[in-house]
Design an enzyme around this catalytic site. Structure first.
Site, mmCIF file in Angstrom:
data_model
loop_
_atom_site.group_PDB
_atom_site.id
_atom_site.type_symbol
_atom_site.label_atom_id
_atom_site.label_comp_id
_atom_site.label_asym_id
_atom_site.label_seq_id
_atom_site.Cartn_x
_atom_site.Cartn_y
_atom_site.Cartn_z
ATOM 1 N N GLY A 177 0.818 -1.201 0.000
ATOM 2 C CA GLY A 177 0.000 0.000 0.000
ATOM 3 C C GLY A 177 0.857 1.258 0.000
ATOM 4 O O GLY A 177 0.596 2.223 -0.717
ATOM 5 N N MET A 214 5.146 2.696 1.432
ATOM 6 C CA MET A 214 6.429 2.295 2.001
ATOM 7 C C MET A 214 7.124 3.502 2.621
ATOM 8 O O MET A 214 7.272 4.543 1.991
ATOM 9 C CB MET A 214 7.297 1.661 0.898
ATOM 10 N N GLU A 257 2.704 5.743 7.772
ATOM 11 C CA GLU A 257 4.070 5.813 7.229
ATOM 12 C C GLU A 257 4.911 6.861 7.959
ATOM 13 O O GLU A 257 6.113 6.682 8.148
ATOM 14 C CB GLU A 257 4.041 6.104 5.723
HETATM 15 N N1 BES Z 1 6.480 -1.193 5.700
HETATM 16 C C1 BES Z 1 5.229 -1.332 5.071
HETATM 17 C C2 BES Z 1 5.325 -1.607 3.606
HETATM 18 C C3 BES Z 1 5.655 -3.026 3.253
HETATM 19 C C4 BES Z 1 4.692 -4.003 3.363
HETATM 20 C C5 BES Z 1 6.891 -3.362 2.772
HETATM 21 C C6 BES Z 1 5.007 -5.298 3.032
HETATM 22 C C7 BES Z 1 7.204 -4.646 2.439
HETATM 23 C C8 BES Z 1 6.256 -5.628 2.565
HETATM 24 C C9 BES Z 1 4.397 -0.065 5.247
HETATM 25 O O1 BES Z 1 4.716 0.719 6.332
HETATM 26 C C10 BES Z 1 2.995 -0.505 5.466
HETATM 27 O O2 BES Z 1 2.724 -1.019 6.510
HETATM 28 N N2 BES Z 1 2.130 -0.350 4.477
HETATM 29 C C11 BES Z 1 0.777 -0.808 4.557
HETATM 30 C C12 BES Z 1 -0.178 0.305 4.607
HETATM 31 C C13 BES Z 1 -0.513 0.648 6.017
HETATM 32 C C14 BES Z 1 -1.374 1.830 6.138
HETATM 33 C C15 BES Z 1 -1.165 -0.482 6.774
HETATM 34 C C16 BES Z 1 0.528 -1.650 3.341
HETATM 35 O O3 BES Z 1 1.322 -1.613 2.428
HETATM 36 O O4 BES Z 1 -0.486 -2.343 3.316
HETATM 37 ZN ZN ZN Z 2 4.047 -0.032 8.141
#
Ligand code: BES
Ligand code: ZN
Length: 884
Positions: free
Chosen positions: A271, A273, A308
């Site tokens: 979603g 990063m 984020e």
């Molecule tokens: N660190 C994650 C992104 C991520 C997810 C990187 C899976 C690698 C693998 C980011 O901070 C995150 O949590 N993104 C969420 C959105 C959030 C609002 C829950 C996501 O990508 O779903």
């Molecule tokens: Zn996250």
């Protein structure tokens, strides 16, 4: 050499201190070349340097190590890139001198299409398709861009230089310090970063517009997006500036970098990063269009930005030591994002909506194939799968449970003001952040800080929640004027495990004034409740887990359950408690500890429910019950649908189709969900009205008859009547899909198409999902098919598995498995699925596959038990035709 293979972590006889990285992407050939000079501290005698690299070609001639205080340059006698282990092993003839030397490596790679490492994303500019270059390194893909020590604990500083086409925008974590144009190319150098982990390094190169603002203390904040869409970045910009201010106070540390850029990337696997200083997003989660985005989109943008940005402190400044503690990043950021959102948008009642997180955590953690919050990780390919509801939702929920427990002890119980201000925790958190800033931490470090701040045995309490998987169901009974509490591990399958927890129990009796709290530390405990003058009077209800801040389920004896139903009907309970009673009953029903007839009778008590989160959960429960009932008792479906329609009639009438002047955000979201449910259950008037409004929309995309909040409902309604011989609605929707350039609109359509009850249409939608017209990041939205489409989806998955496996990496691939497999409800299907995947299992899908199969088994048992309920038909007849 052999000793370095098959190891979960790199050997640490040499560690990086500083990277000087130079990259030159070629956007038309989709390749890049690069060179890196790494200041490496050799801390133990070794002839080897071992670091990560994958899918790169190393120009062996360019690898050298210049030791400290010496003019001699060491050339490795052997350079091996071991692809299975993603490591680069440099073998030197002599032992290397201790101290900091410089390791120089030249390399080349491909801008891949897999949305990880250094990849290309495609966009249109003036009608022409163009490539942009983007990085996505978390969890372990920086090694696909440059050789590095690709582990969160190997922090170093980064000095980045890019050679890019002169007309493009090139961004990285830090501000630009110099830009030299040299004809068609320019060289941009960025300020050196503070120490950080490799997974947070980021680069984006392409054509963009932006909007800009500053925080009061001078941090420059920008939102970058597709050329021409800058206005759509304004909402996220506002949220970001507001949130940075809040976090600065909350963590008592200012935002650590001079600038923050946030950017929408058209092809993006997750979603969003949290790259340090350069946060990347899916378009749907960053851009907000006043005219065509829905209230739910607005909330999505705000919570994701808040999430984020929380990572900029919790994750980026203080980083988990290893992926075992991933939940520290994700669970914490999730929890804090609610805090920030609540403060910016109190009218969204986001802490009530938080209960959806808890439900998601409880649902996954009710499986025998779940895992503890602190999970062992032995292979890079296993990391993707733990970005799941355990790390995020259970993680956030247990933090909330702890916070509420500490608040109770501090005497803040039930004080709305204190809960809002979240007293108790911030001081300890600030000291945790200060102590581990620019470094790494483990779960126990967080507990230690909270223990020190509160004087409570936080570690002992929390270990029971993070080190073992699962959670308890607390059964409560009245026994001789006393209450008996018994805990046992809850499984959705109906079995009981032998886990035990230290459970912060809260309860109210007859009113929210009469309350009690204690820690349940043993299996069984009796509590005197004389002070409540608990009597046989029906209004003397008892509710455990007040406000639903605990991560456990409650099972009441029959008498107590009846009193709670009475309390709901008489509107004596808060929304959060109404939510909890319903949610626990549903879980108990699935686990065959409560007959479906009892669950349905309870649901009937929610007919006049008005609170968004409660109704939204009621809707999702009706849809699950509807599906399982269709397998168990197809003969009863008419009455079931009629009962569900009755349930939503009250709020549907109150809300209507048109937004009321000045109505709340929550009503706007609710309207769409209620109408969607009514459409799915076949409510004639809803279907007709939807079709009328949809026609108006086809004639005029800006018609007031179909504002964004109800579009999804109309699309789903339209798809209900689409069959192979009546395709008009389907084709109209495809036309809208092709026309719009707003990705939120595309997703709304994709998410509606496969609700058609005609399997041939569903198959067509699935094929469309894999066509070039759907970005691969979006293919998953077509997978949630109607119950009639379930079989066709499974056949399609099998037929296309090889392609899907090749095309979708990371956690997207596991979504294909869970979405298609989990809805089944028969033991035959379990066998079929096991047979198919027997030869196709990989580490990337192993866990999800087991969980999905377990779900099918649970469903199959549930079907059997429903078939054994003799009085179900009669009960439904009454519910479907009850007069109010
Ligand atoms: N660190 C994650 C992104 C991520 C997810 C990187 C899976 C690698 C693998 C980011 O901070 C995150 O949590 N993104 C969420 C959105 C959030 C609002 C829950 C996501 O990508 O779903
Ligand atoms: Zn996250």
């Amino acid at each position: 050499m052999e000793q370095f293979k098959k190891q979960p972590r790199l050997p640490k006889f040499a560690v990086p201190k500083r990277y000087d990285l130079r990259l030159k992407p070629d956007l038309s050939a989709c390749k890049f070349t690069g060179s890196v000079s790494i200041d490496v501290d050799v801390v133990a005698d070794t002839r080897f340097i071992v670091l990560n690299a994958a899918e790169l070609s190393i120009n062996t001639g360019s690898v050298s190590f210049s030791p400290p205080n010496s003019s001699k340059v060491f050339e490795p006698s052997k350079v091996d890139l071991v692809e299975e282990d993603e490591i680069l092993v440099l073998d030197f003839a002599d032992t290397l001198p201790l101290g900091v030397g410089v390791l120089a490596i030249g390399f080349e790679g491909t801008l891949n299409e897999k949305m990880k490492g250094f990849y290309r994303s495609v966009y249109e500019h003036n009608g022409e398709k163009k490539n942009m270059a983007v990085t996505q390194f978390e969890p372990a893909d920086a090694r696909r861009c440059f050789p590095c020590w690709d582990e969160p604990a190997c922090k170093a500083t980064f000095k980045i230089t890019l050679d890019v086409p002169s007309e493009l925008v090139a961004l990285s974590n830090m501000p630009v310090i110099e830009e030299k144009v040299n004809g068609p190319l320019k060289t941009i150098s960025y300020q050196e970063s503070p120490v950080m982990s490799t997974y947070l390094v980021a680069i984006v190169v392409g054509l963009f517009d932006y909007v800009e603002d500053h925080t009061p203390d001078g941090v420059k904040v920008r939102v970058y997006c597709q050329v021409g869409k800058a206005n759509q970045g304004k909402f996220a910009l506002e949220v970001a500036v507001g949130t940075l201010g809040l976090y600065k106070d909350y963590f008592a540390v200012p935002y650590p970098l001079p600038k923050l850029d946030m950017i929408a990337i058209p092809d993006f696997s997750s979603g969003a990063m949290e790259n340090y200083g350069l946060v990347t997003y899916r378009e749907t989660l960053l851009l907000f269009d006043e005219q065509h985005s829905a209230a739910s989109n607005k909330q999505g943008v705000a919570t994701v930005v808040a999430h984020e940005l929380a990572h900029q402190w919790f994750g980026n400044l203080v980083t988990m030591e290893w992926w075992t503690d991933l939940w520290l990043n994700e669970g914490f950021a999730t929890w804090v994002s609610y805090l920030a959102t609540d403060s910016l948008f109190p009218e969204w009642k986001i802490w009530t909506q938080f209960l959806d997180e808890t439900t998601n955590g409880l649902t996954l953690d009710g499986l025998a194939e779940s895992h503890p919050i602190e999970v062992e990780v032995n292979h890079a390919a296993e990391i993707d799968e733990i970005f799941d509801d355990i790390s995020y939702s259970k993680g956030a929920s247990v933090i909330r449970m702890l916070q509420s427990y500490l608040d109770i002890l501090a005497g803040n119980y039930f004080s709305e003001v204190c809960r809002r201000r979240n007293d108790g925790m911030p001081k300890s958190l600030a000291s945790y952040i200060k102590k581990h800033a620019y470094s790494n931490a483990k779960t126990e470090d967080l507990w230690a800080a909270l223990e020190e701040g509160s004087g409570e045995p936080v570690t002992k309490l929390m270990n029971t929640w993070t080190k073992q998987m699962g959670y308890p169901v607390v059964s409560v009974k009245v026994k001789d004027q006393k209450l008996e509490f018994e805990q046992s591990q809850f499984f959705s399958s109906g079995s009981h495990g032998d886990g035990q927890w230290v459970i912060p129990i809260t309860l109210c009796c007859g009113s929210y004034e009469k309350k009690k709290s204690f820690l349940l530390q043993t299996k069984l405990e009796t509590q005197d409740v004389k002070e409540f003058s608990f009597d046989s009077n029906k209004s003397s209800w008892i509710k455990l887990n007040v406000d639903q801040t605990g991560f456990y389920r409650v099972k009441y004896d029959e008498e107590l359950a009846a009193r709670l139903r009475y309390a709901i009907e008489n509107k004596l309970l808060t929304g959060t408690d109404r939510f909890g009673i319903l949610d626990d009953s549903f879980a108990l029903c699935m686990a065959r500890q409560l007959p479906l007839t009892s669950l349905l009778a309870l649901m009937a008590a929610y007919r006049e429910e008005h609170e968004y989160t409660v109704l939204s959960n009621l809707i999702s429960i009706t849809r699950k019950v509807g599906r399982i009932a269709a397998d168990a008792r197809p003969d009863l479906m008419d009455n079931i649908n009629q009962f569900f329609i009755n349930l939503f009639q009250y709020s549907a009438e109150k809300l209507g189709w048109d937004a009321k002047q000045g109505e709340s955000h929550l009503d706007a979201m609710l309207r769409g969900e209620i109408l969607t449910a009514l459409a799915v259950f076949g409510h004639k008037e809803t279907l007709n009205e939807a079709s009328r409004r949809f026609d108006a929309f086809l004639n005029n995309r800006n018609t007031p008859l179909l504002p964004p909040d109800i579009r999804k409902a109309a699309y789903v309604a339209v798809m209900q009547s689409v069959t192979s011989s009546n395709r008009t609605g389907f084709e109209s929707l495809l036309r809208v899909y092709r026309e719009t350039d707003l990705s939120q609109e595309k997703i709304r359509i994709l998410g509606s198409l496969s609700s058609s009850p005609d399997p041939t249409i569903v198959l067509e939608v699935l094929k469309f999902s894999l066509s070039p017209e759907v970005r691969s990041q979006d293919a998953i939205y077509g997978l949630r098919v109607s119950k009639e489409g379930r079989e066709v989806a499974w056949t399609w998955l099998k037929d296309n598995w090889d392609y899907i496996e090749k095309t979708f990496g990371g956690f997207l691939i596991s979504r294909f498995v869970s979405e298609v497999v989990s809805p089944f409800a028969s033991f035959e299907k379990v066998k079929e699925v096991e047979e198919f995947f027997a030869s196709r299992e990989t580490p990337a899908i192993a866990r999800t596959l087991k969980q999905s199969i377990e779900r099918v088994n649970i469903n199959a048992n549930w079907v059997k038990s429903i078939q054994g309920e003799k009085n179900l038909g009669e009960a439904l007849q009454e519910l479907a035709y009850r007069k109010y």
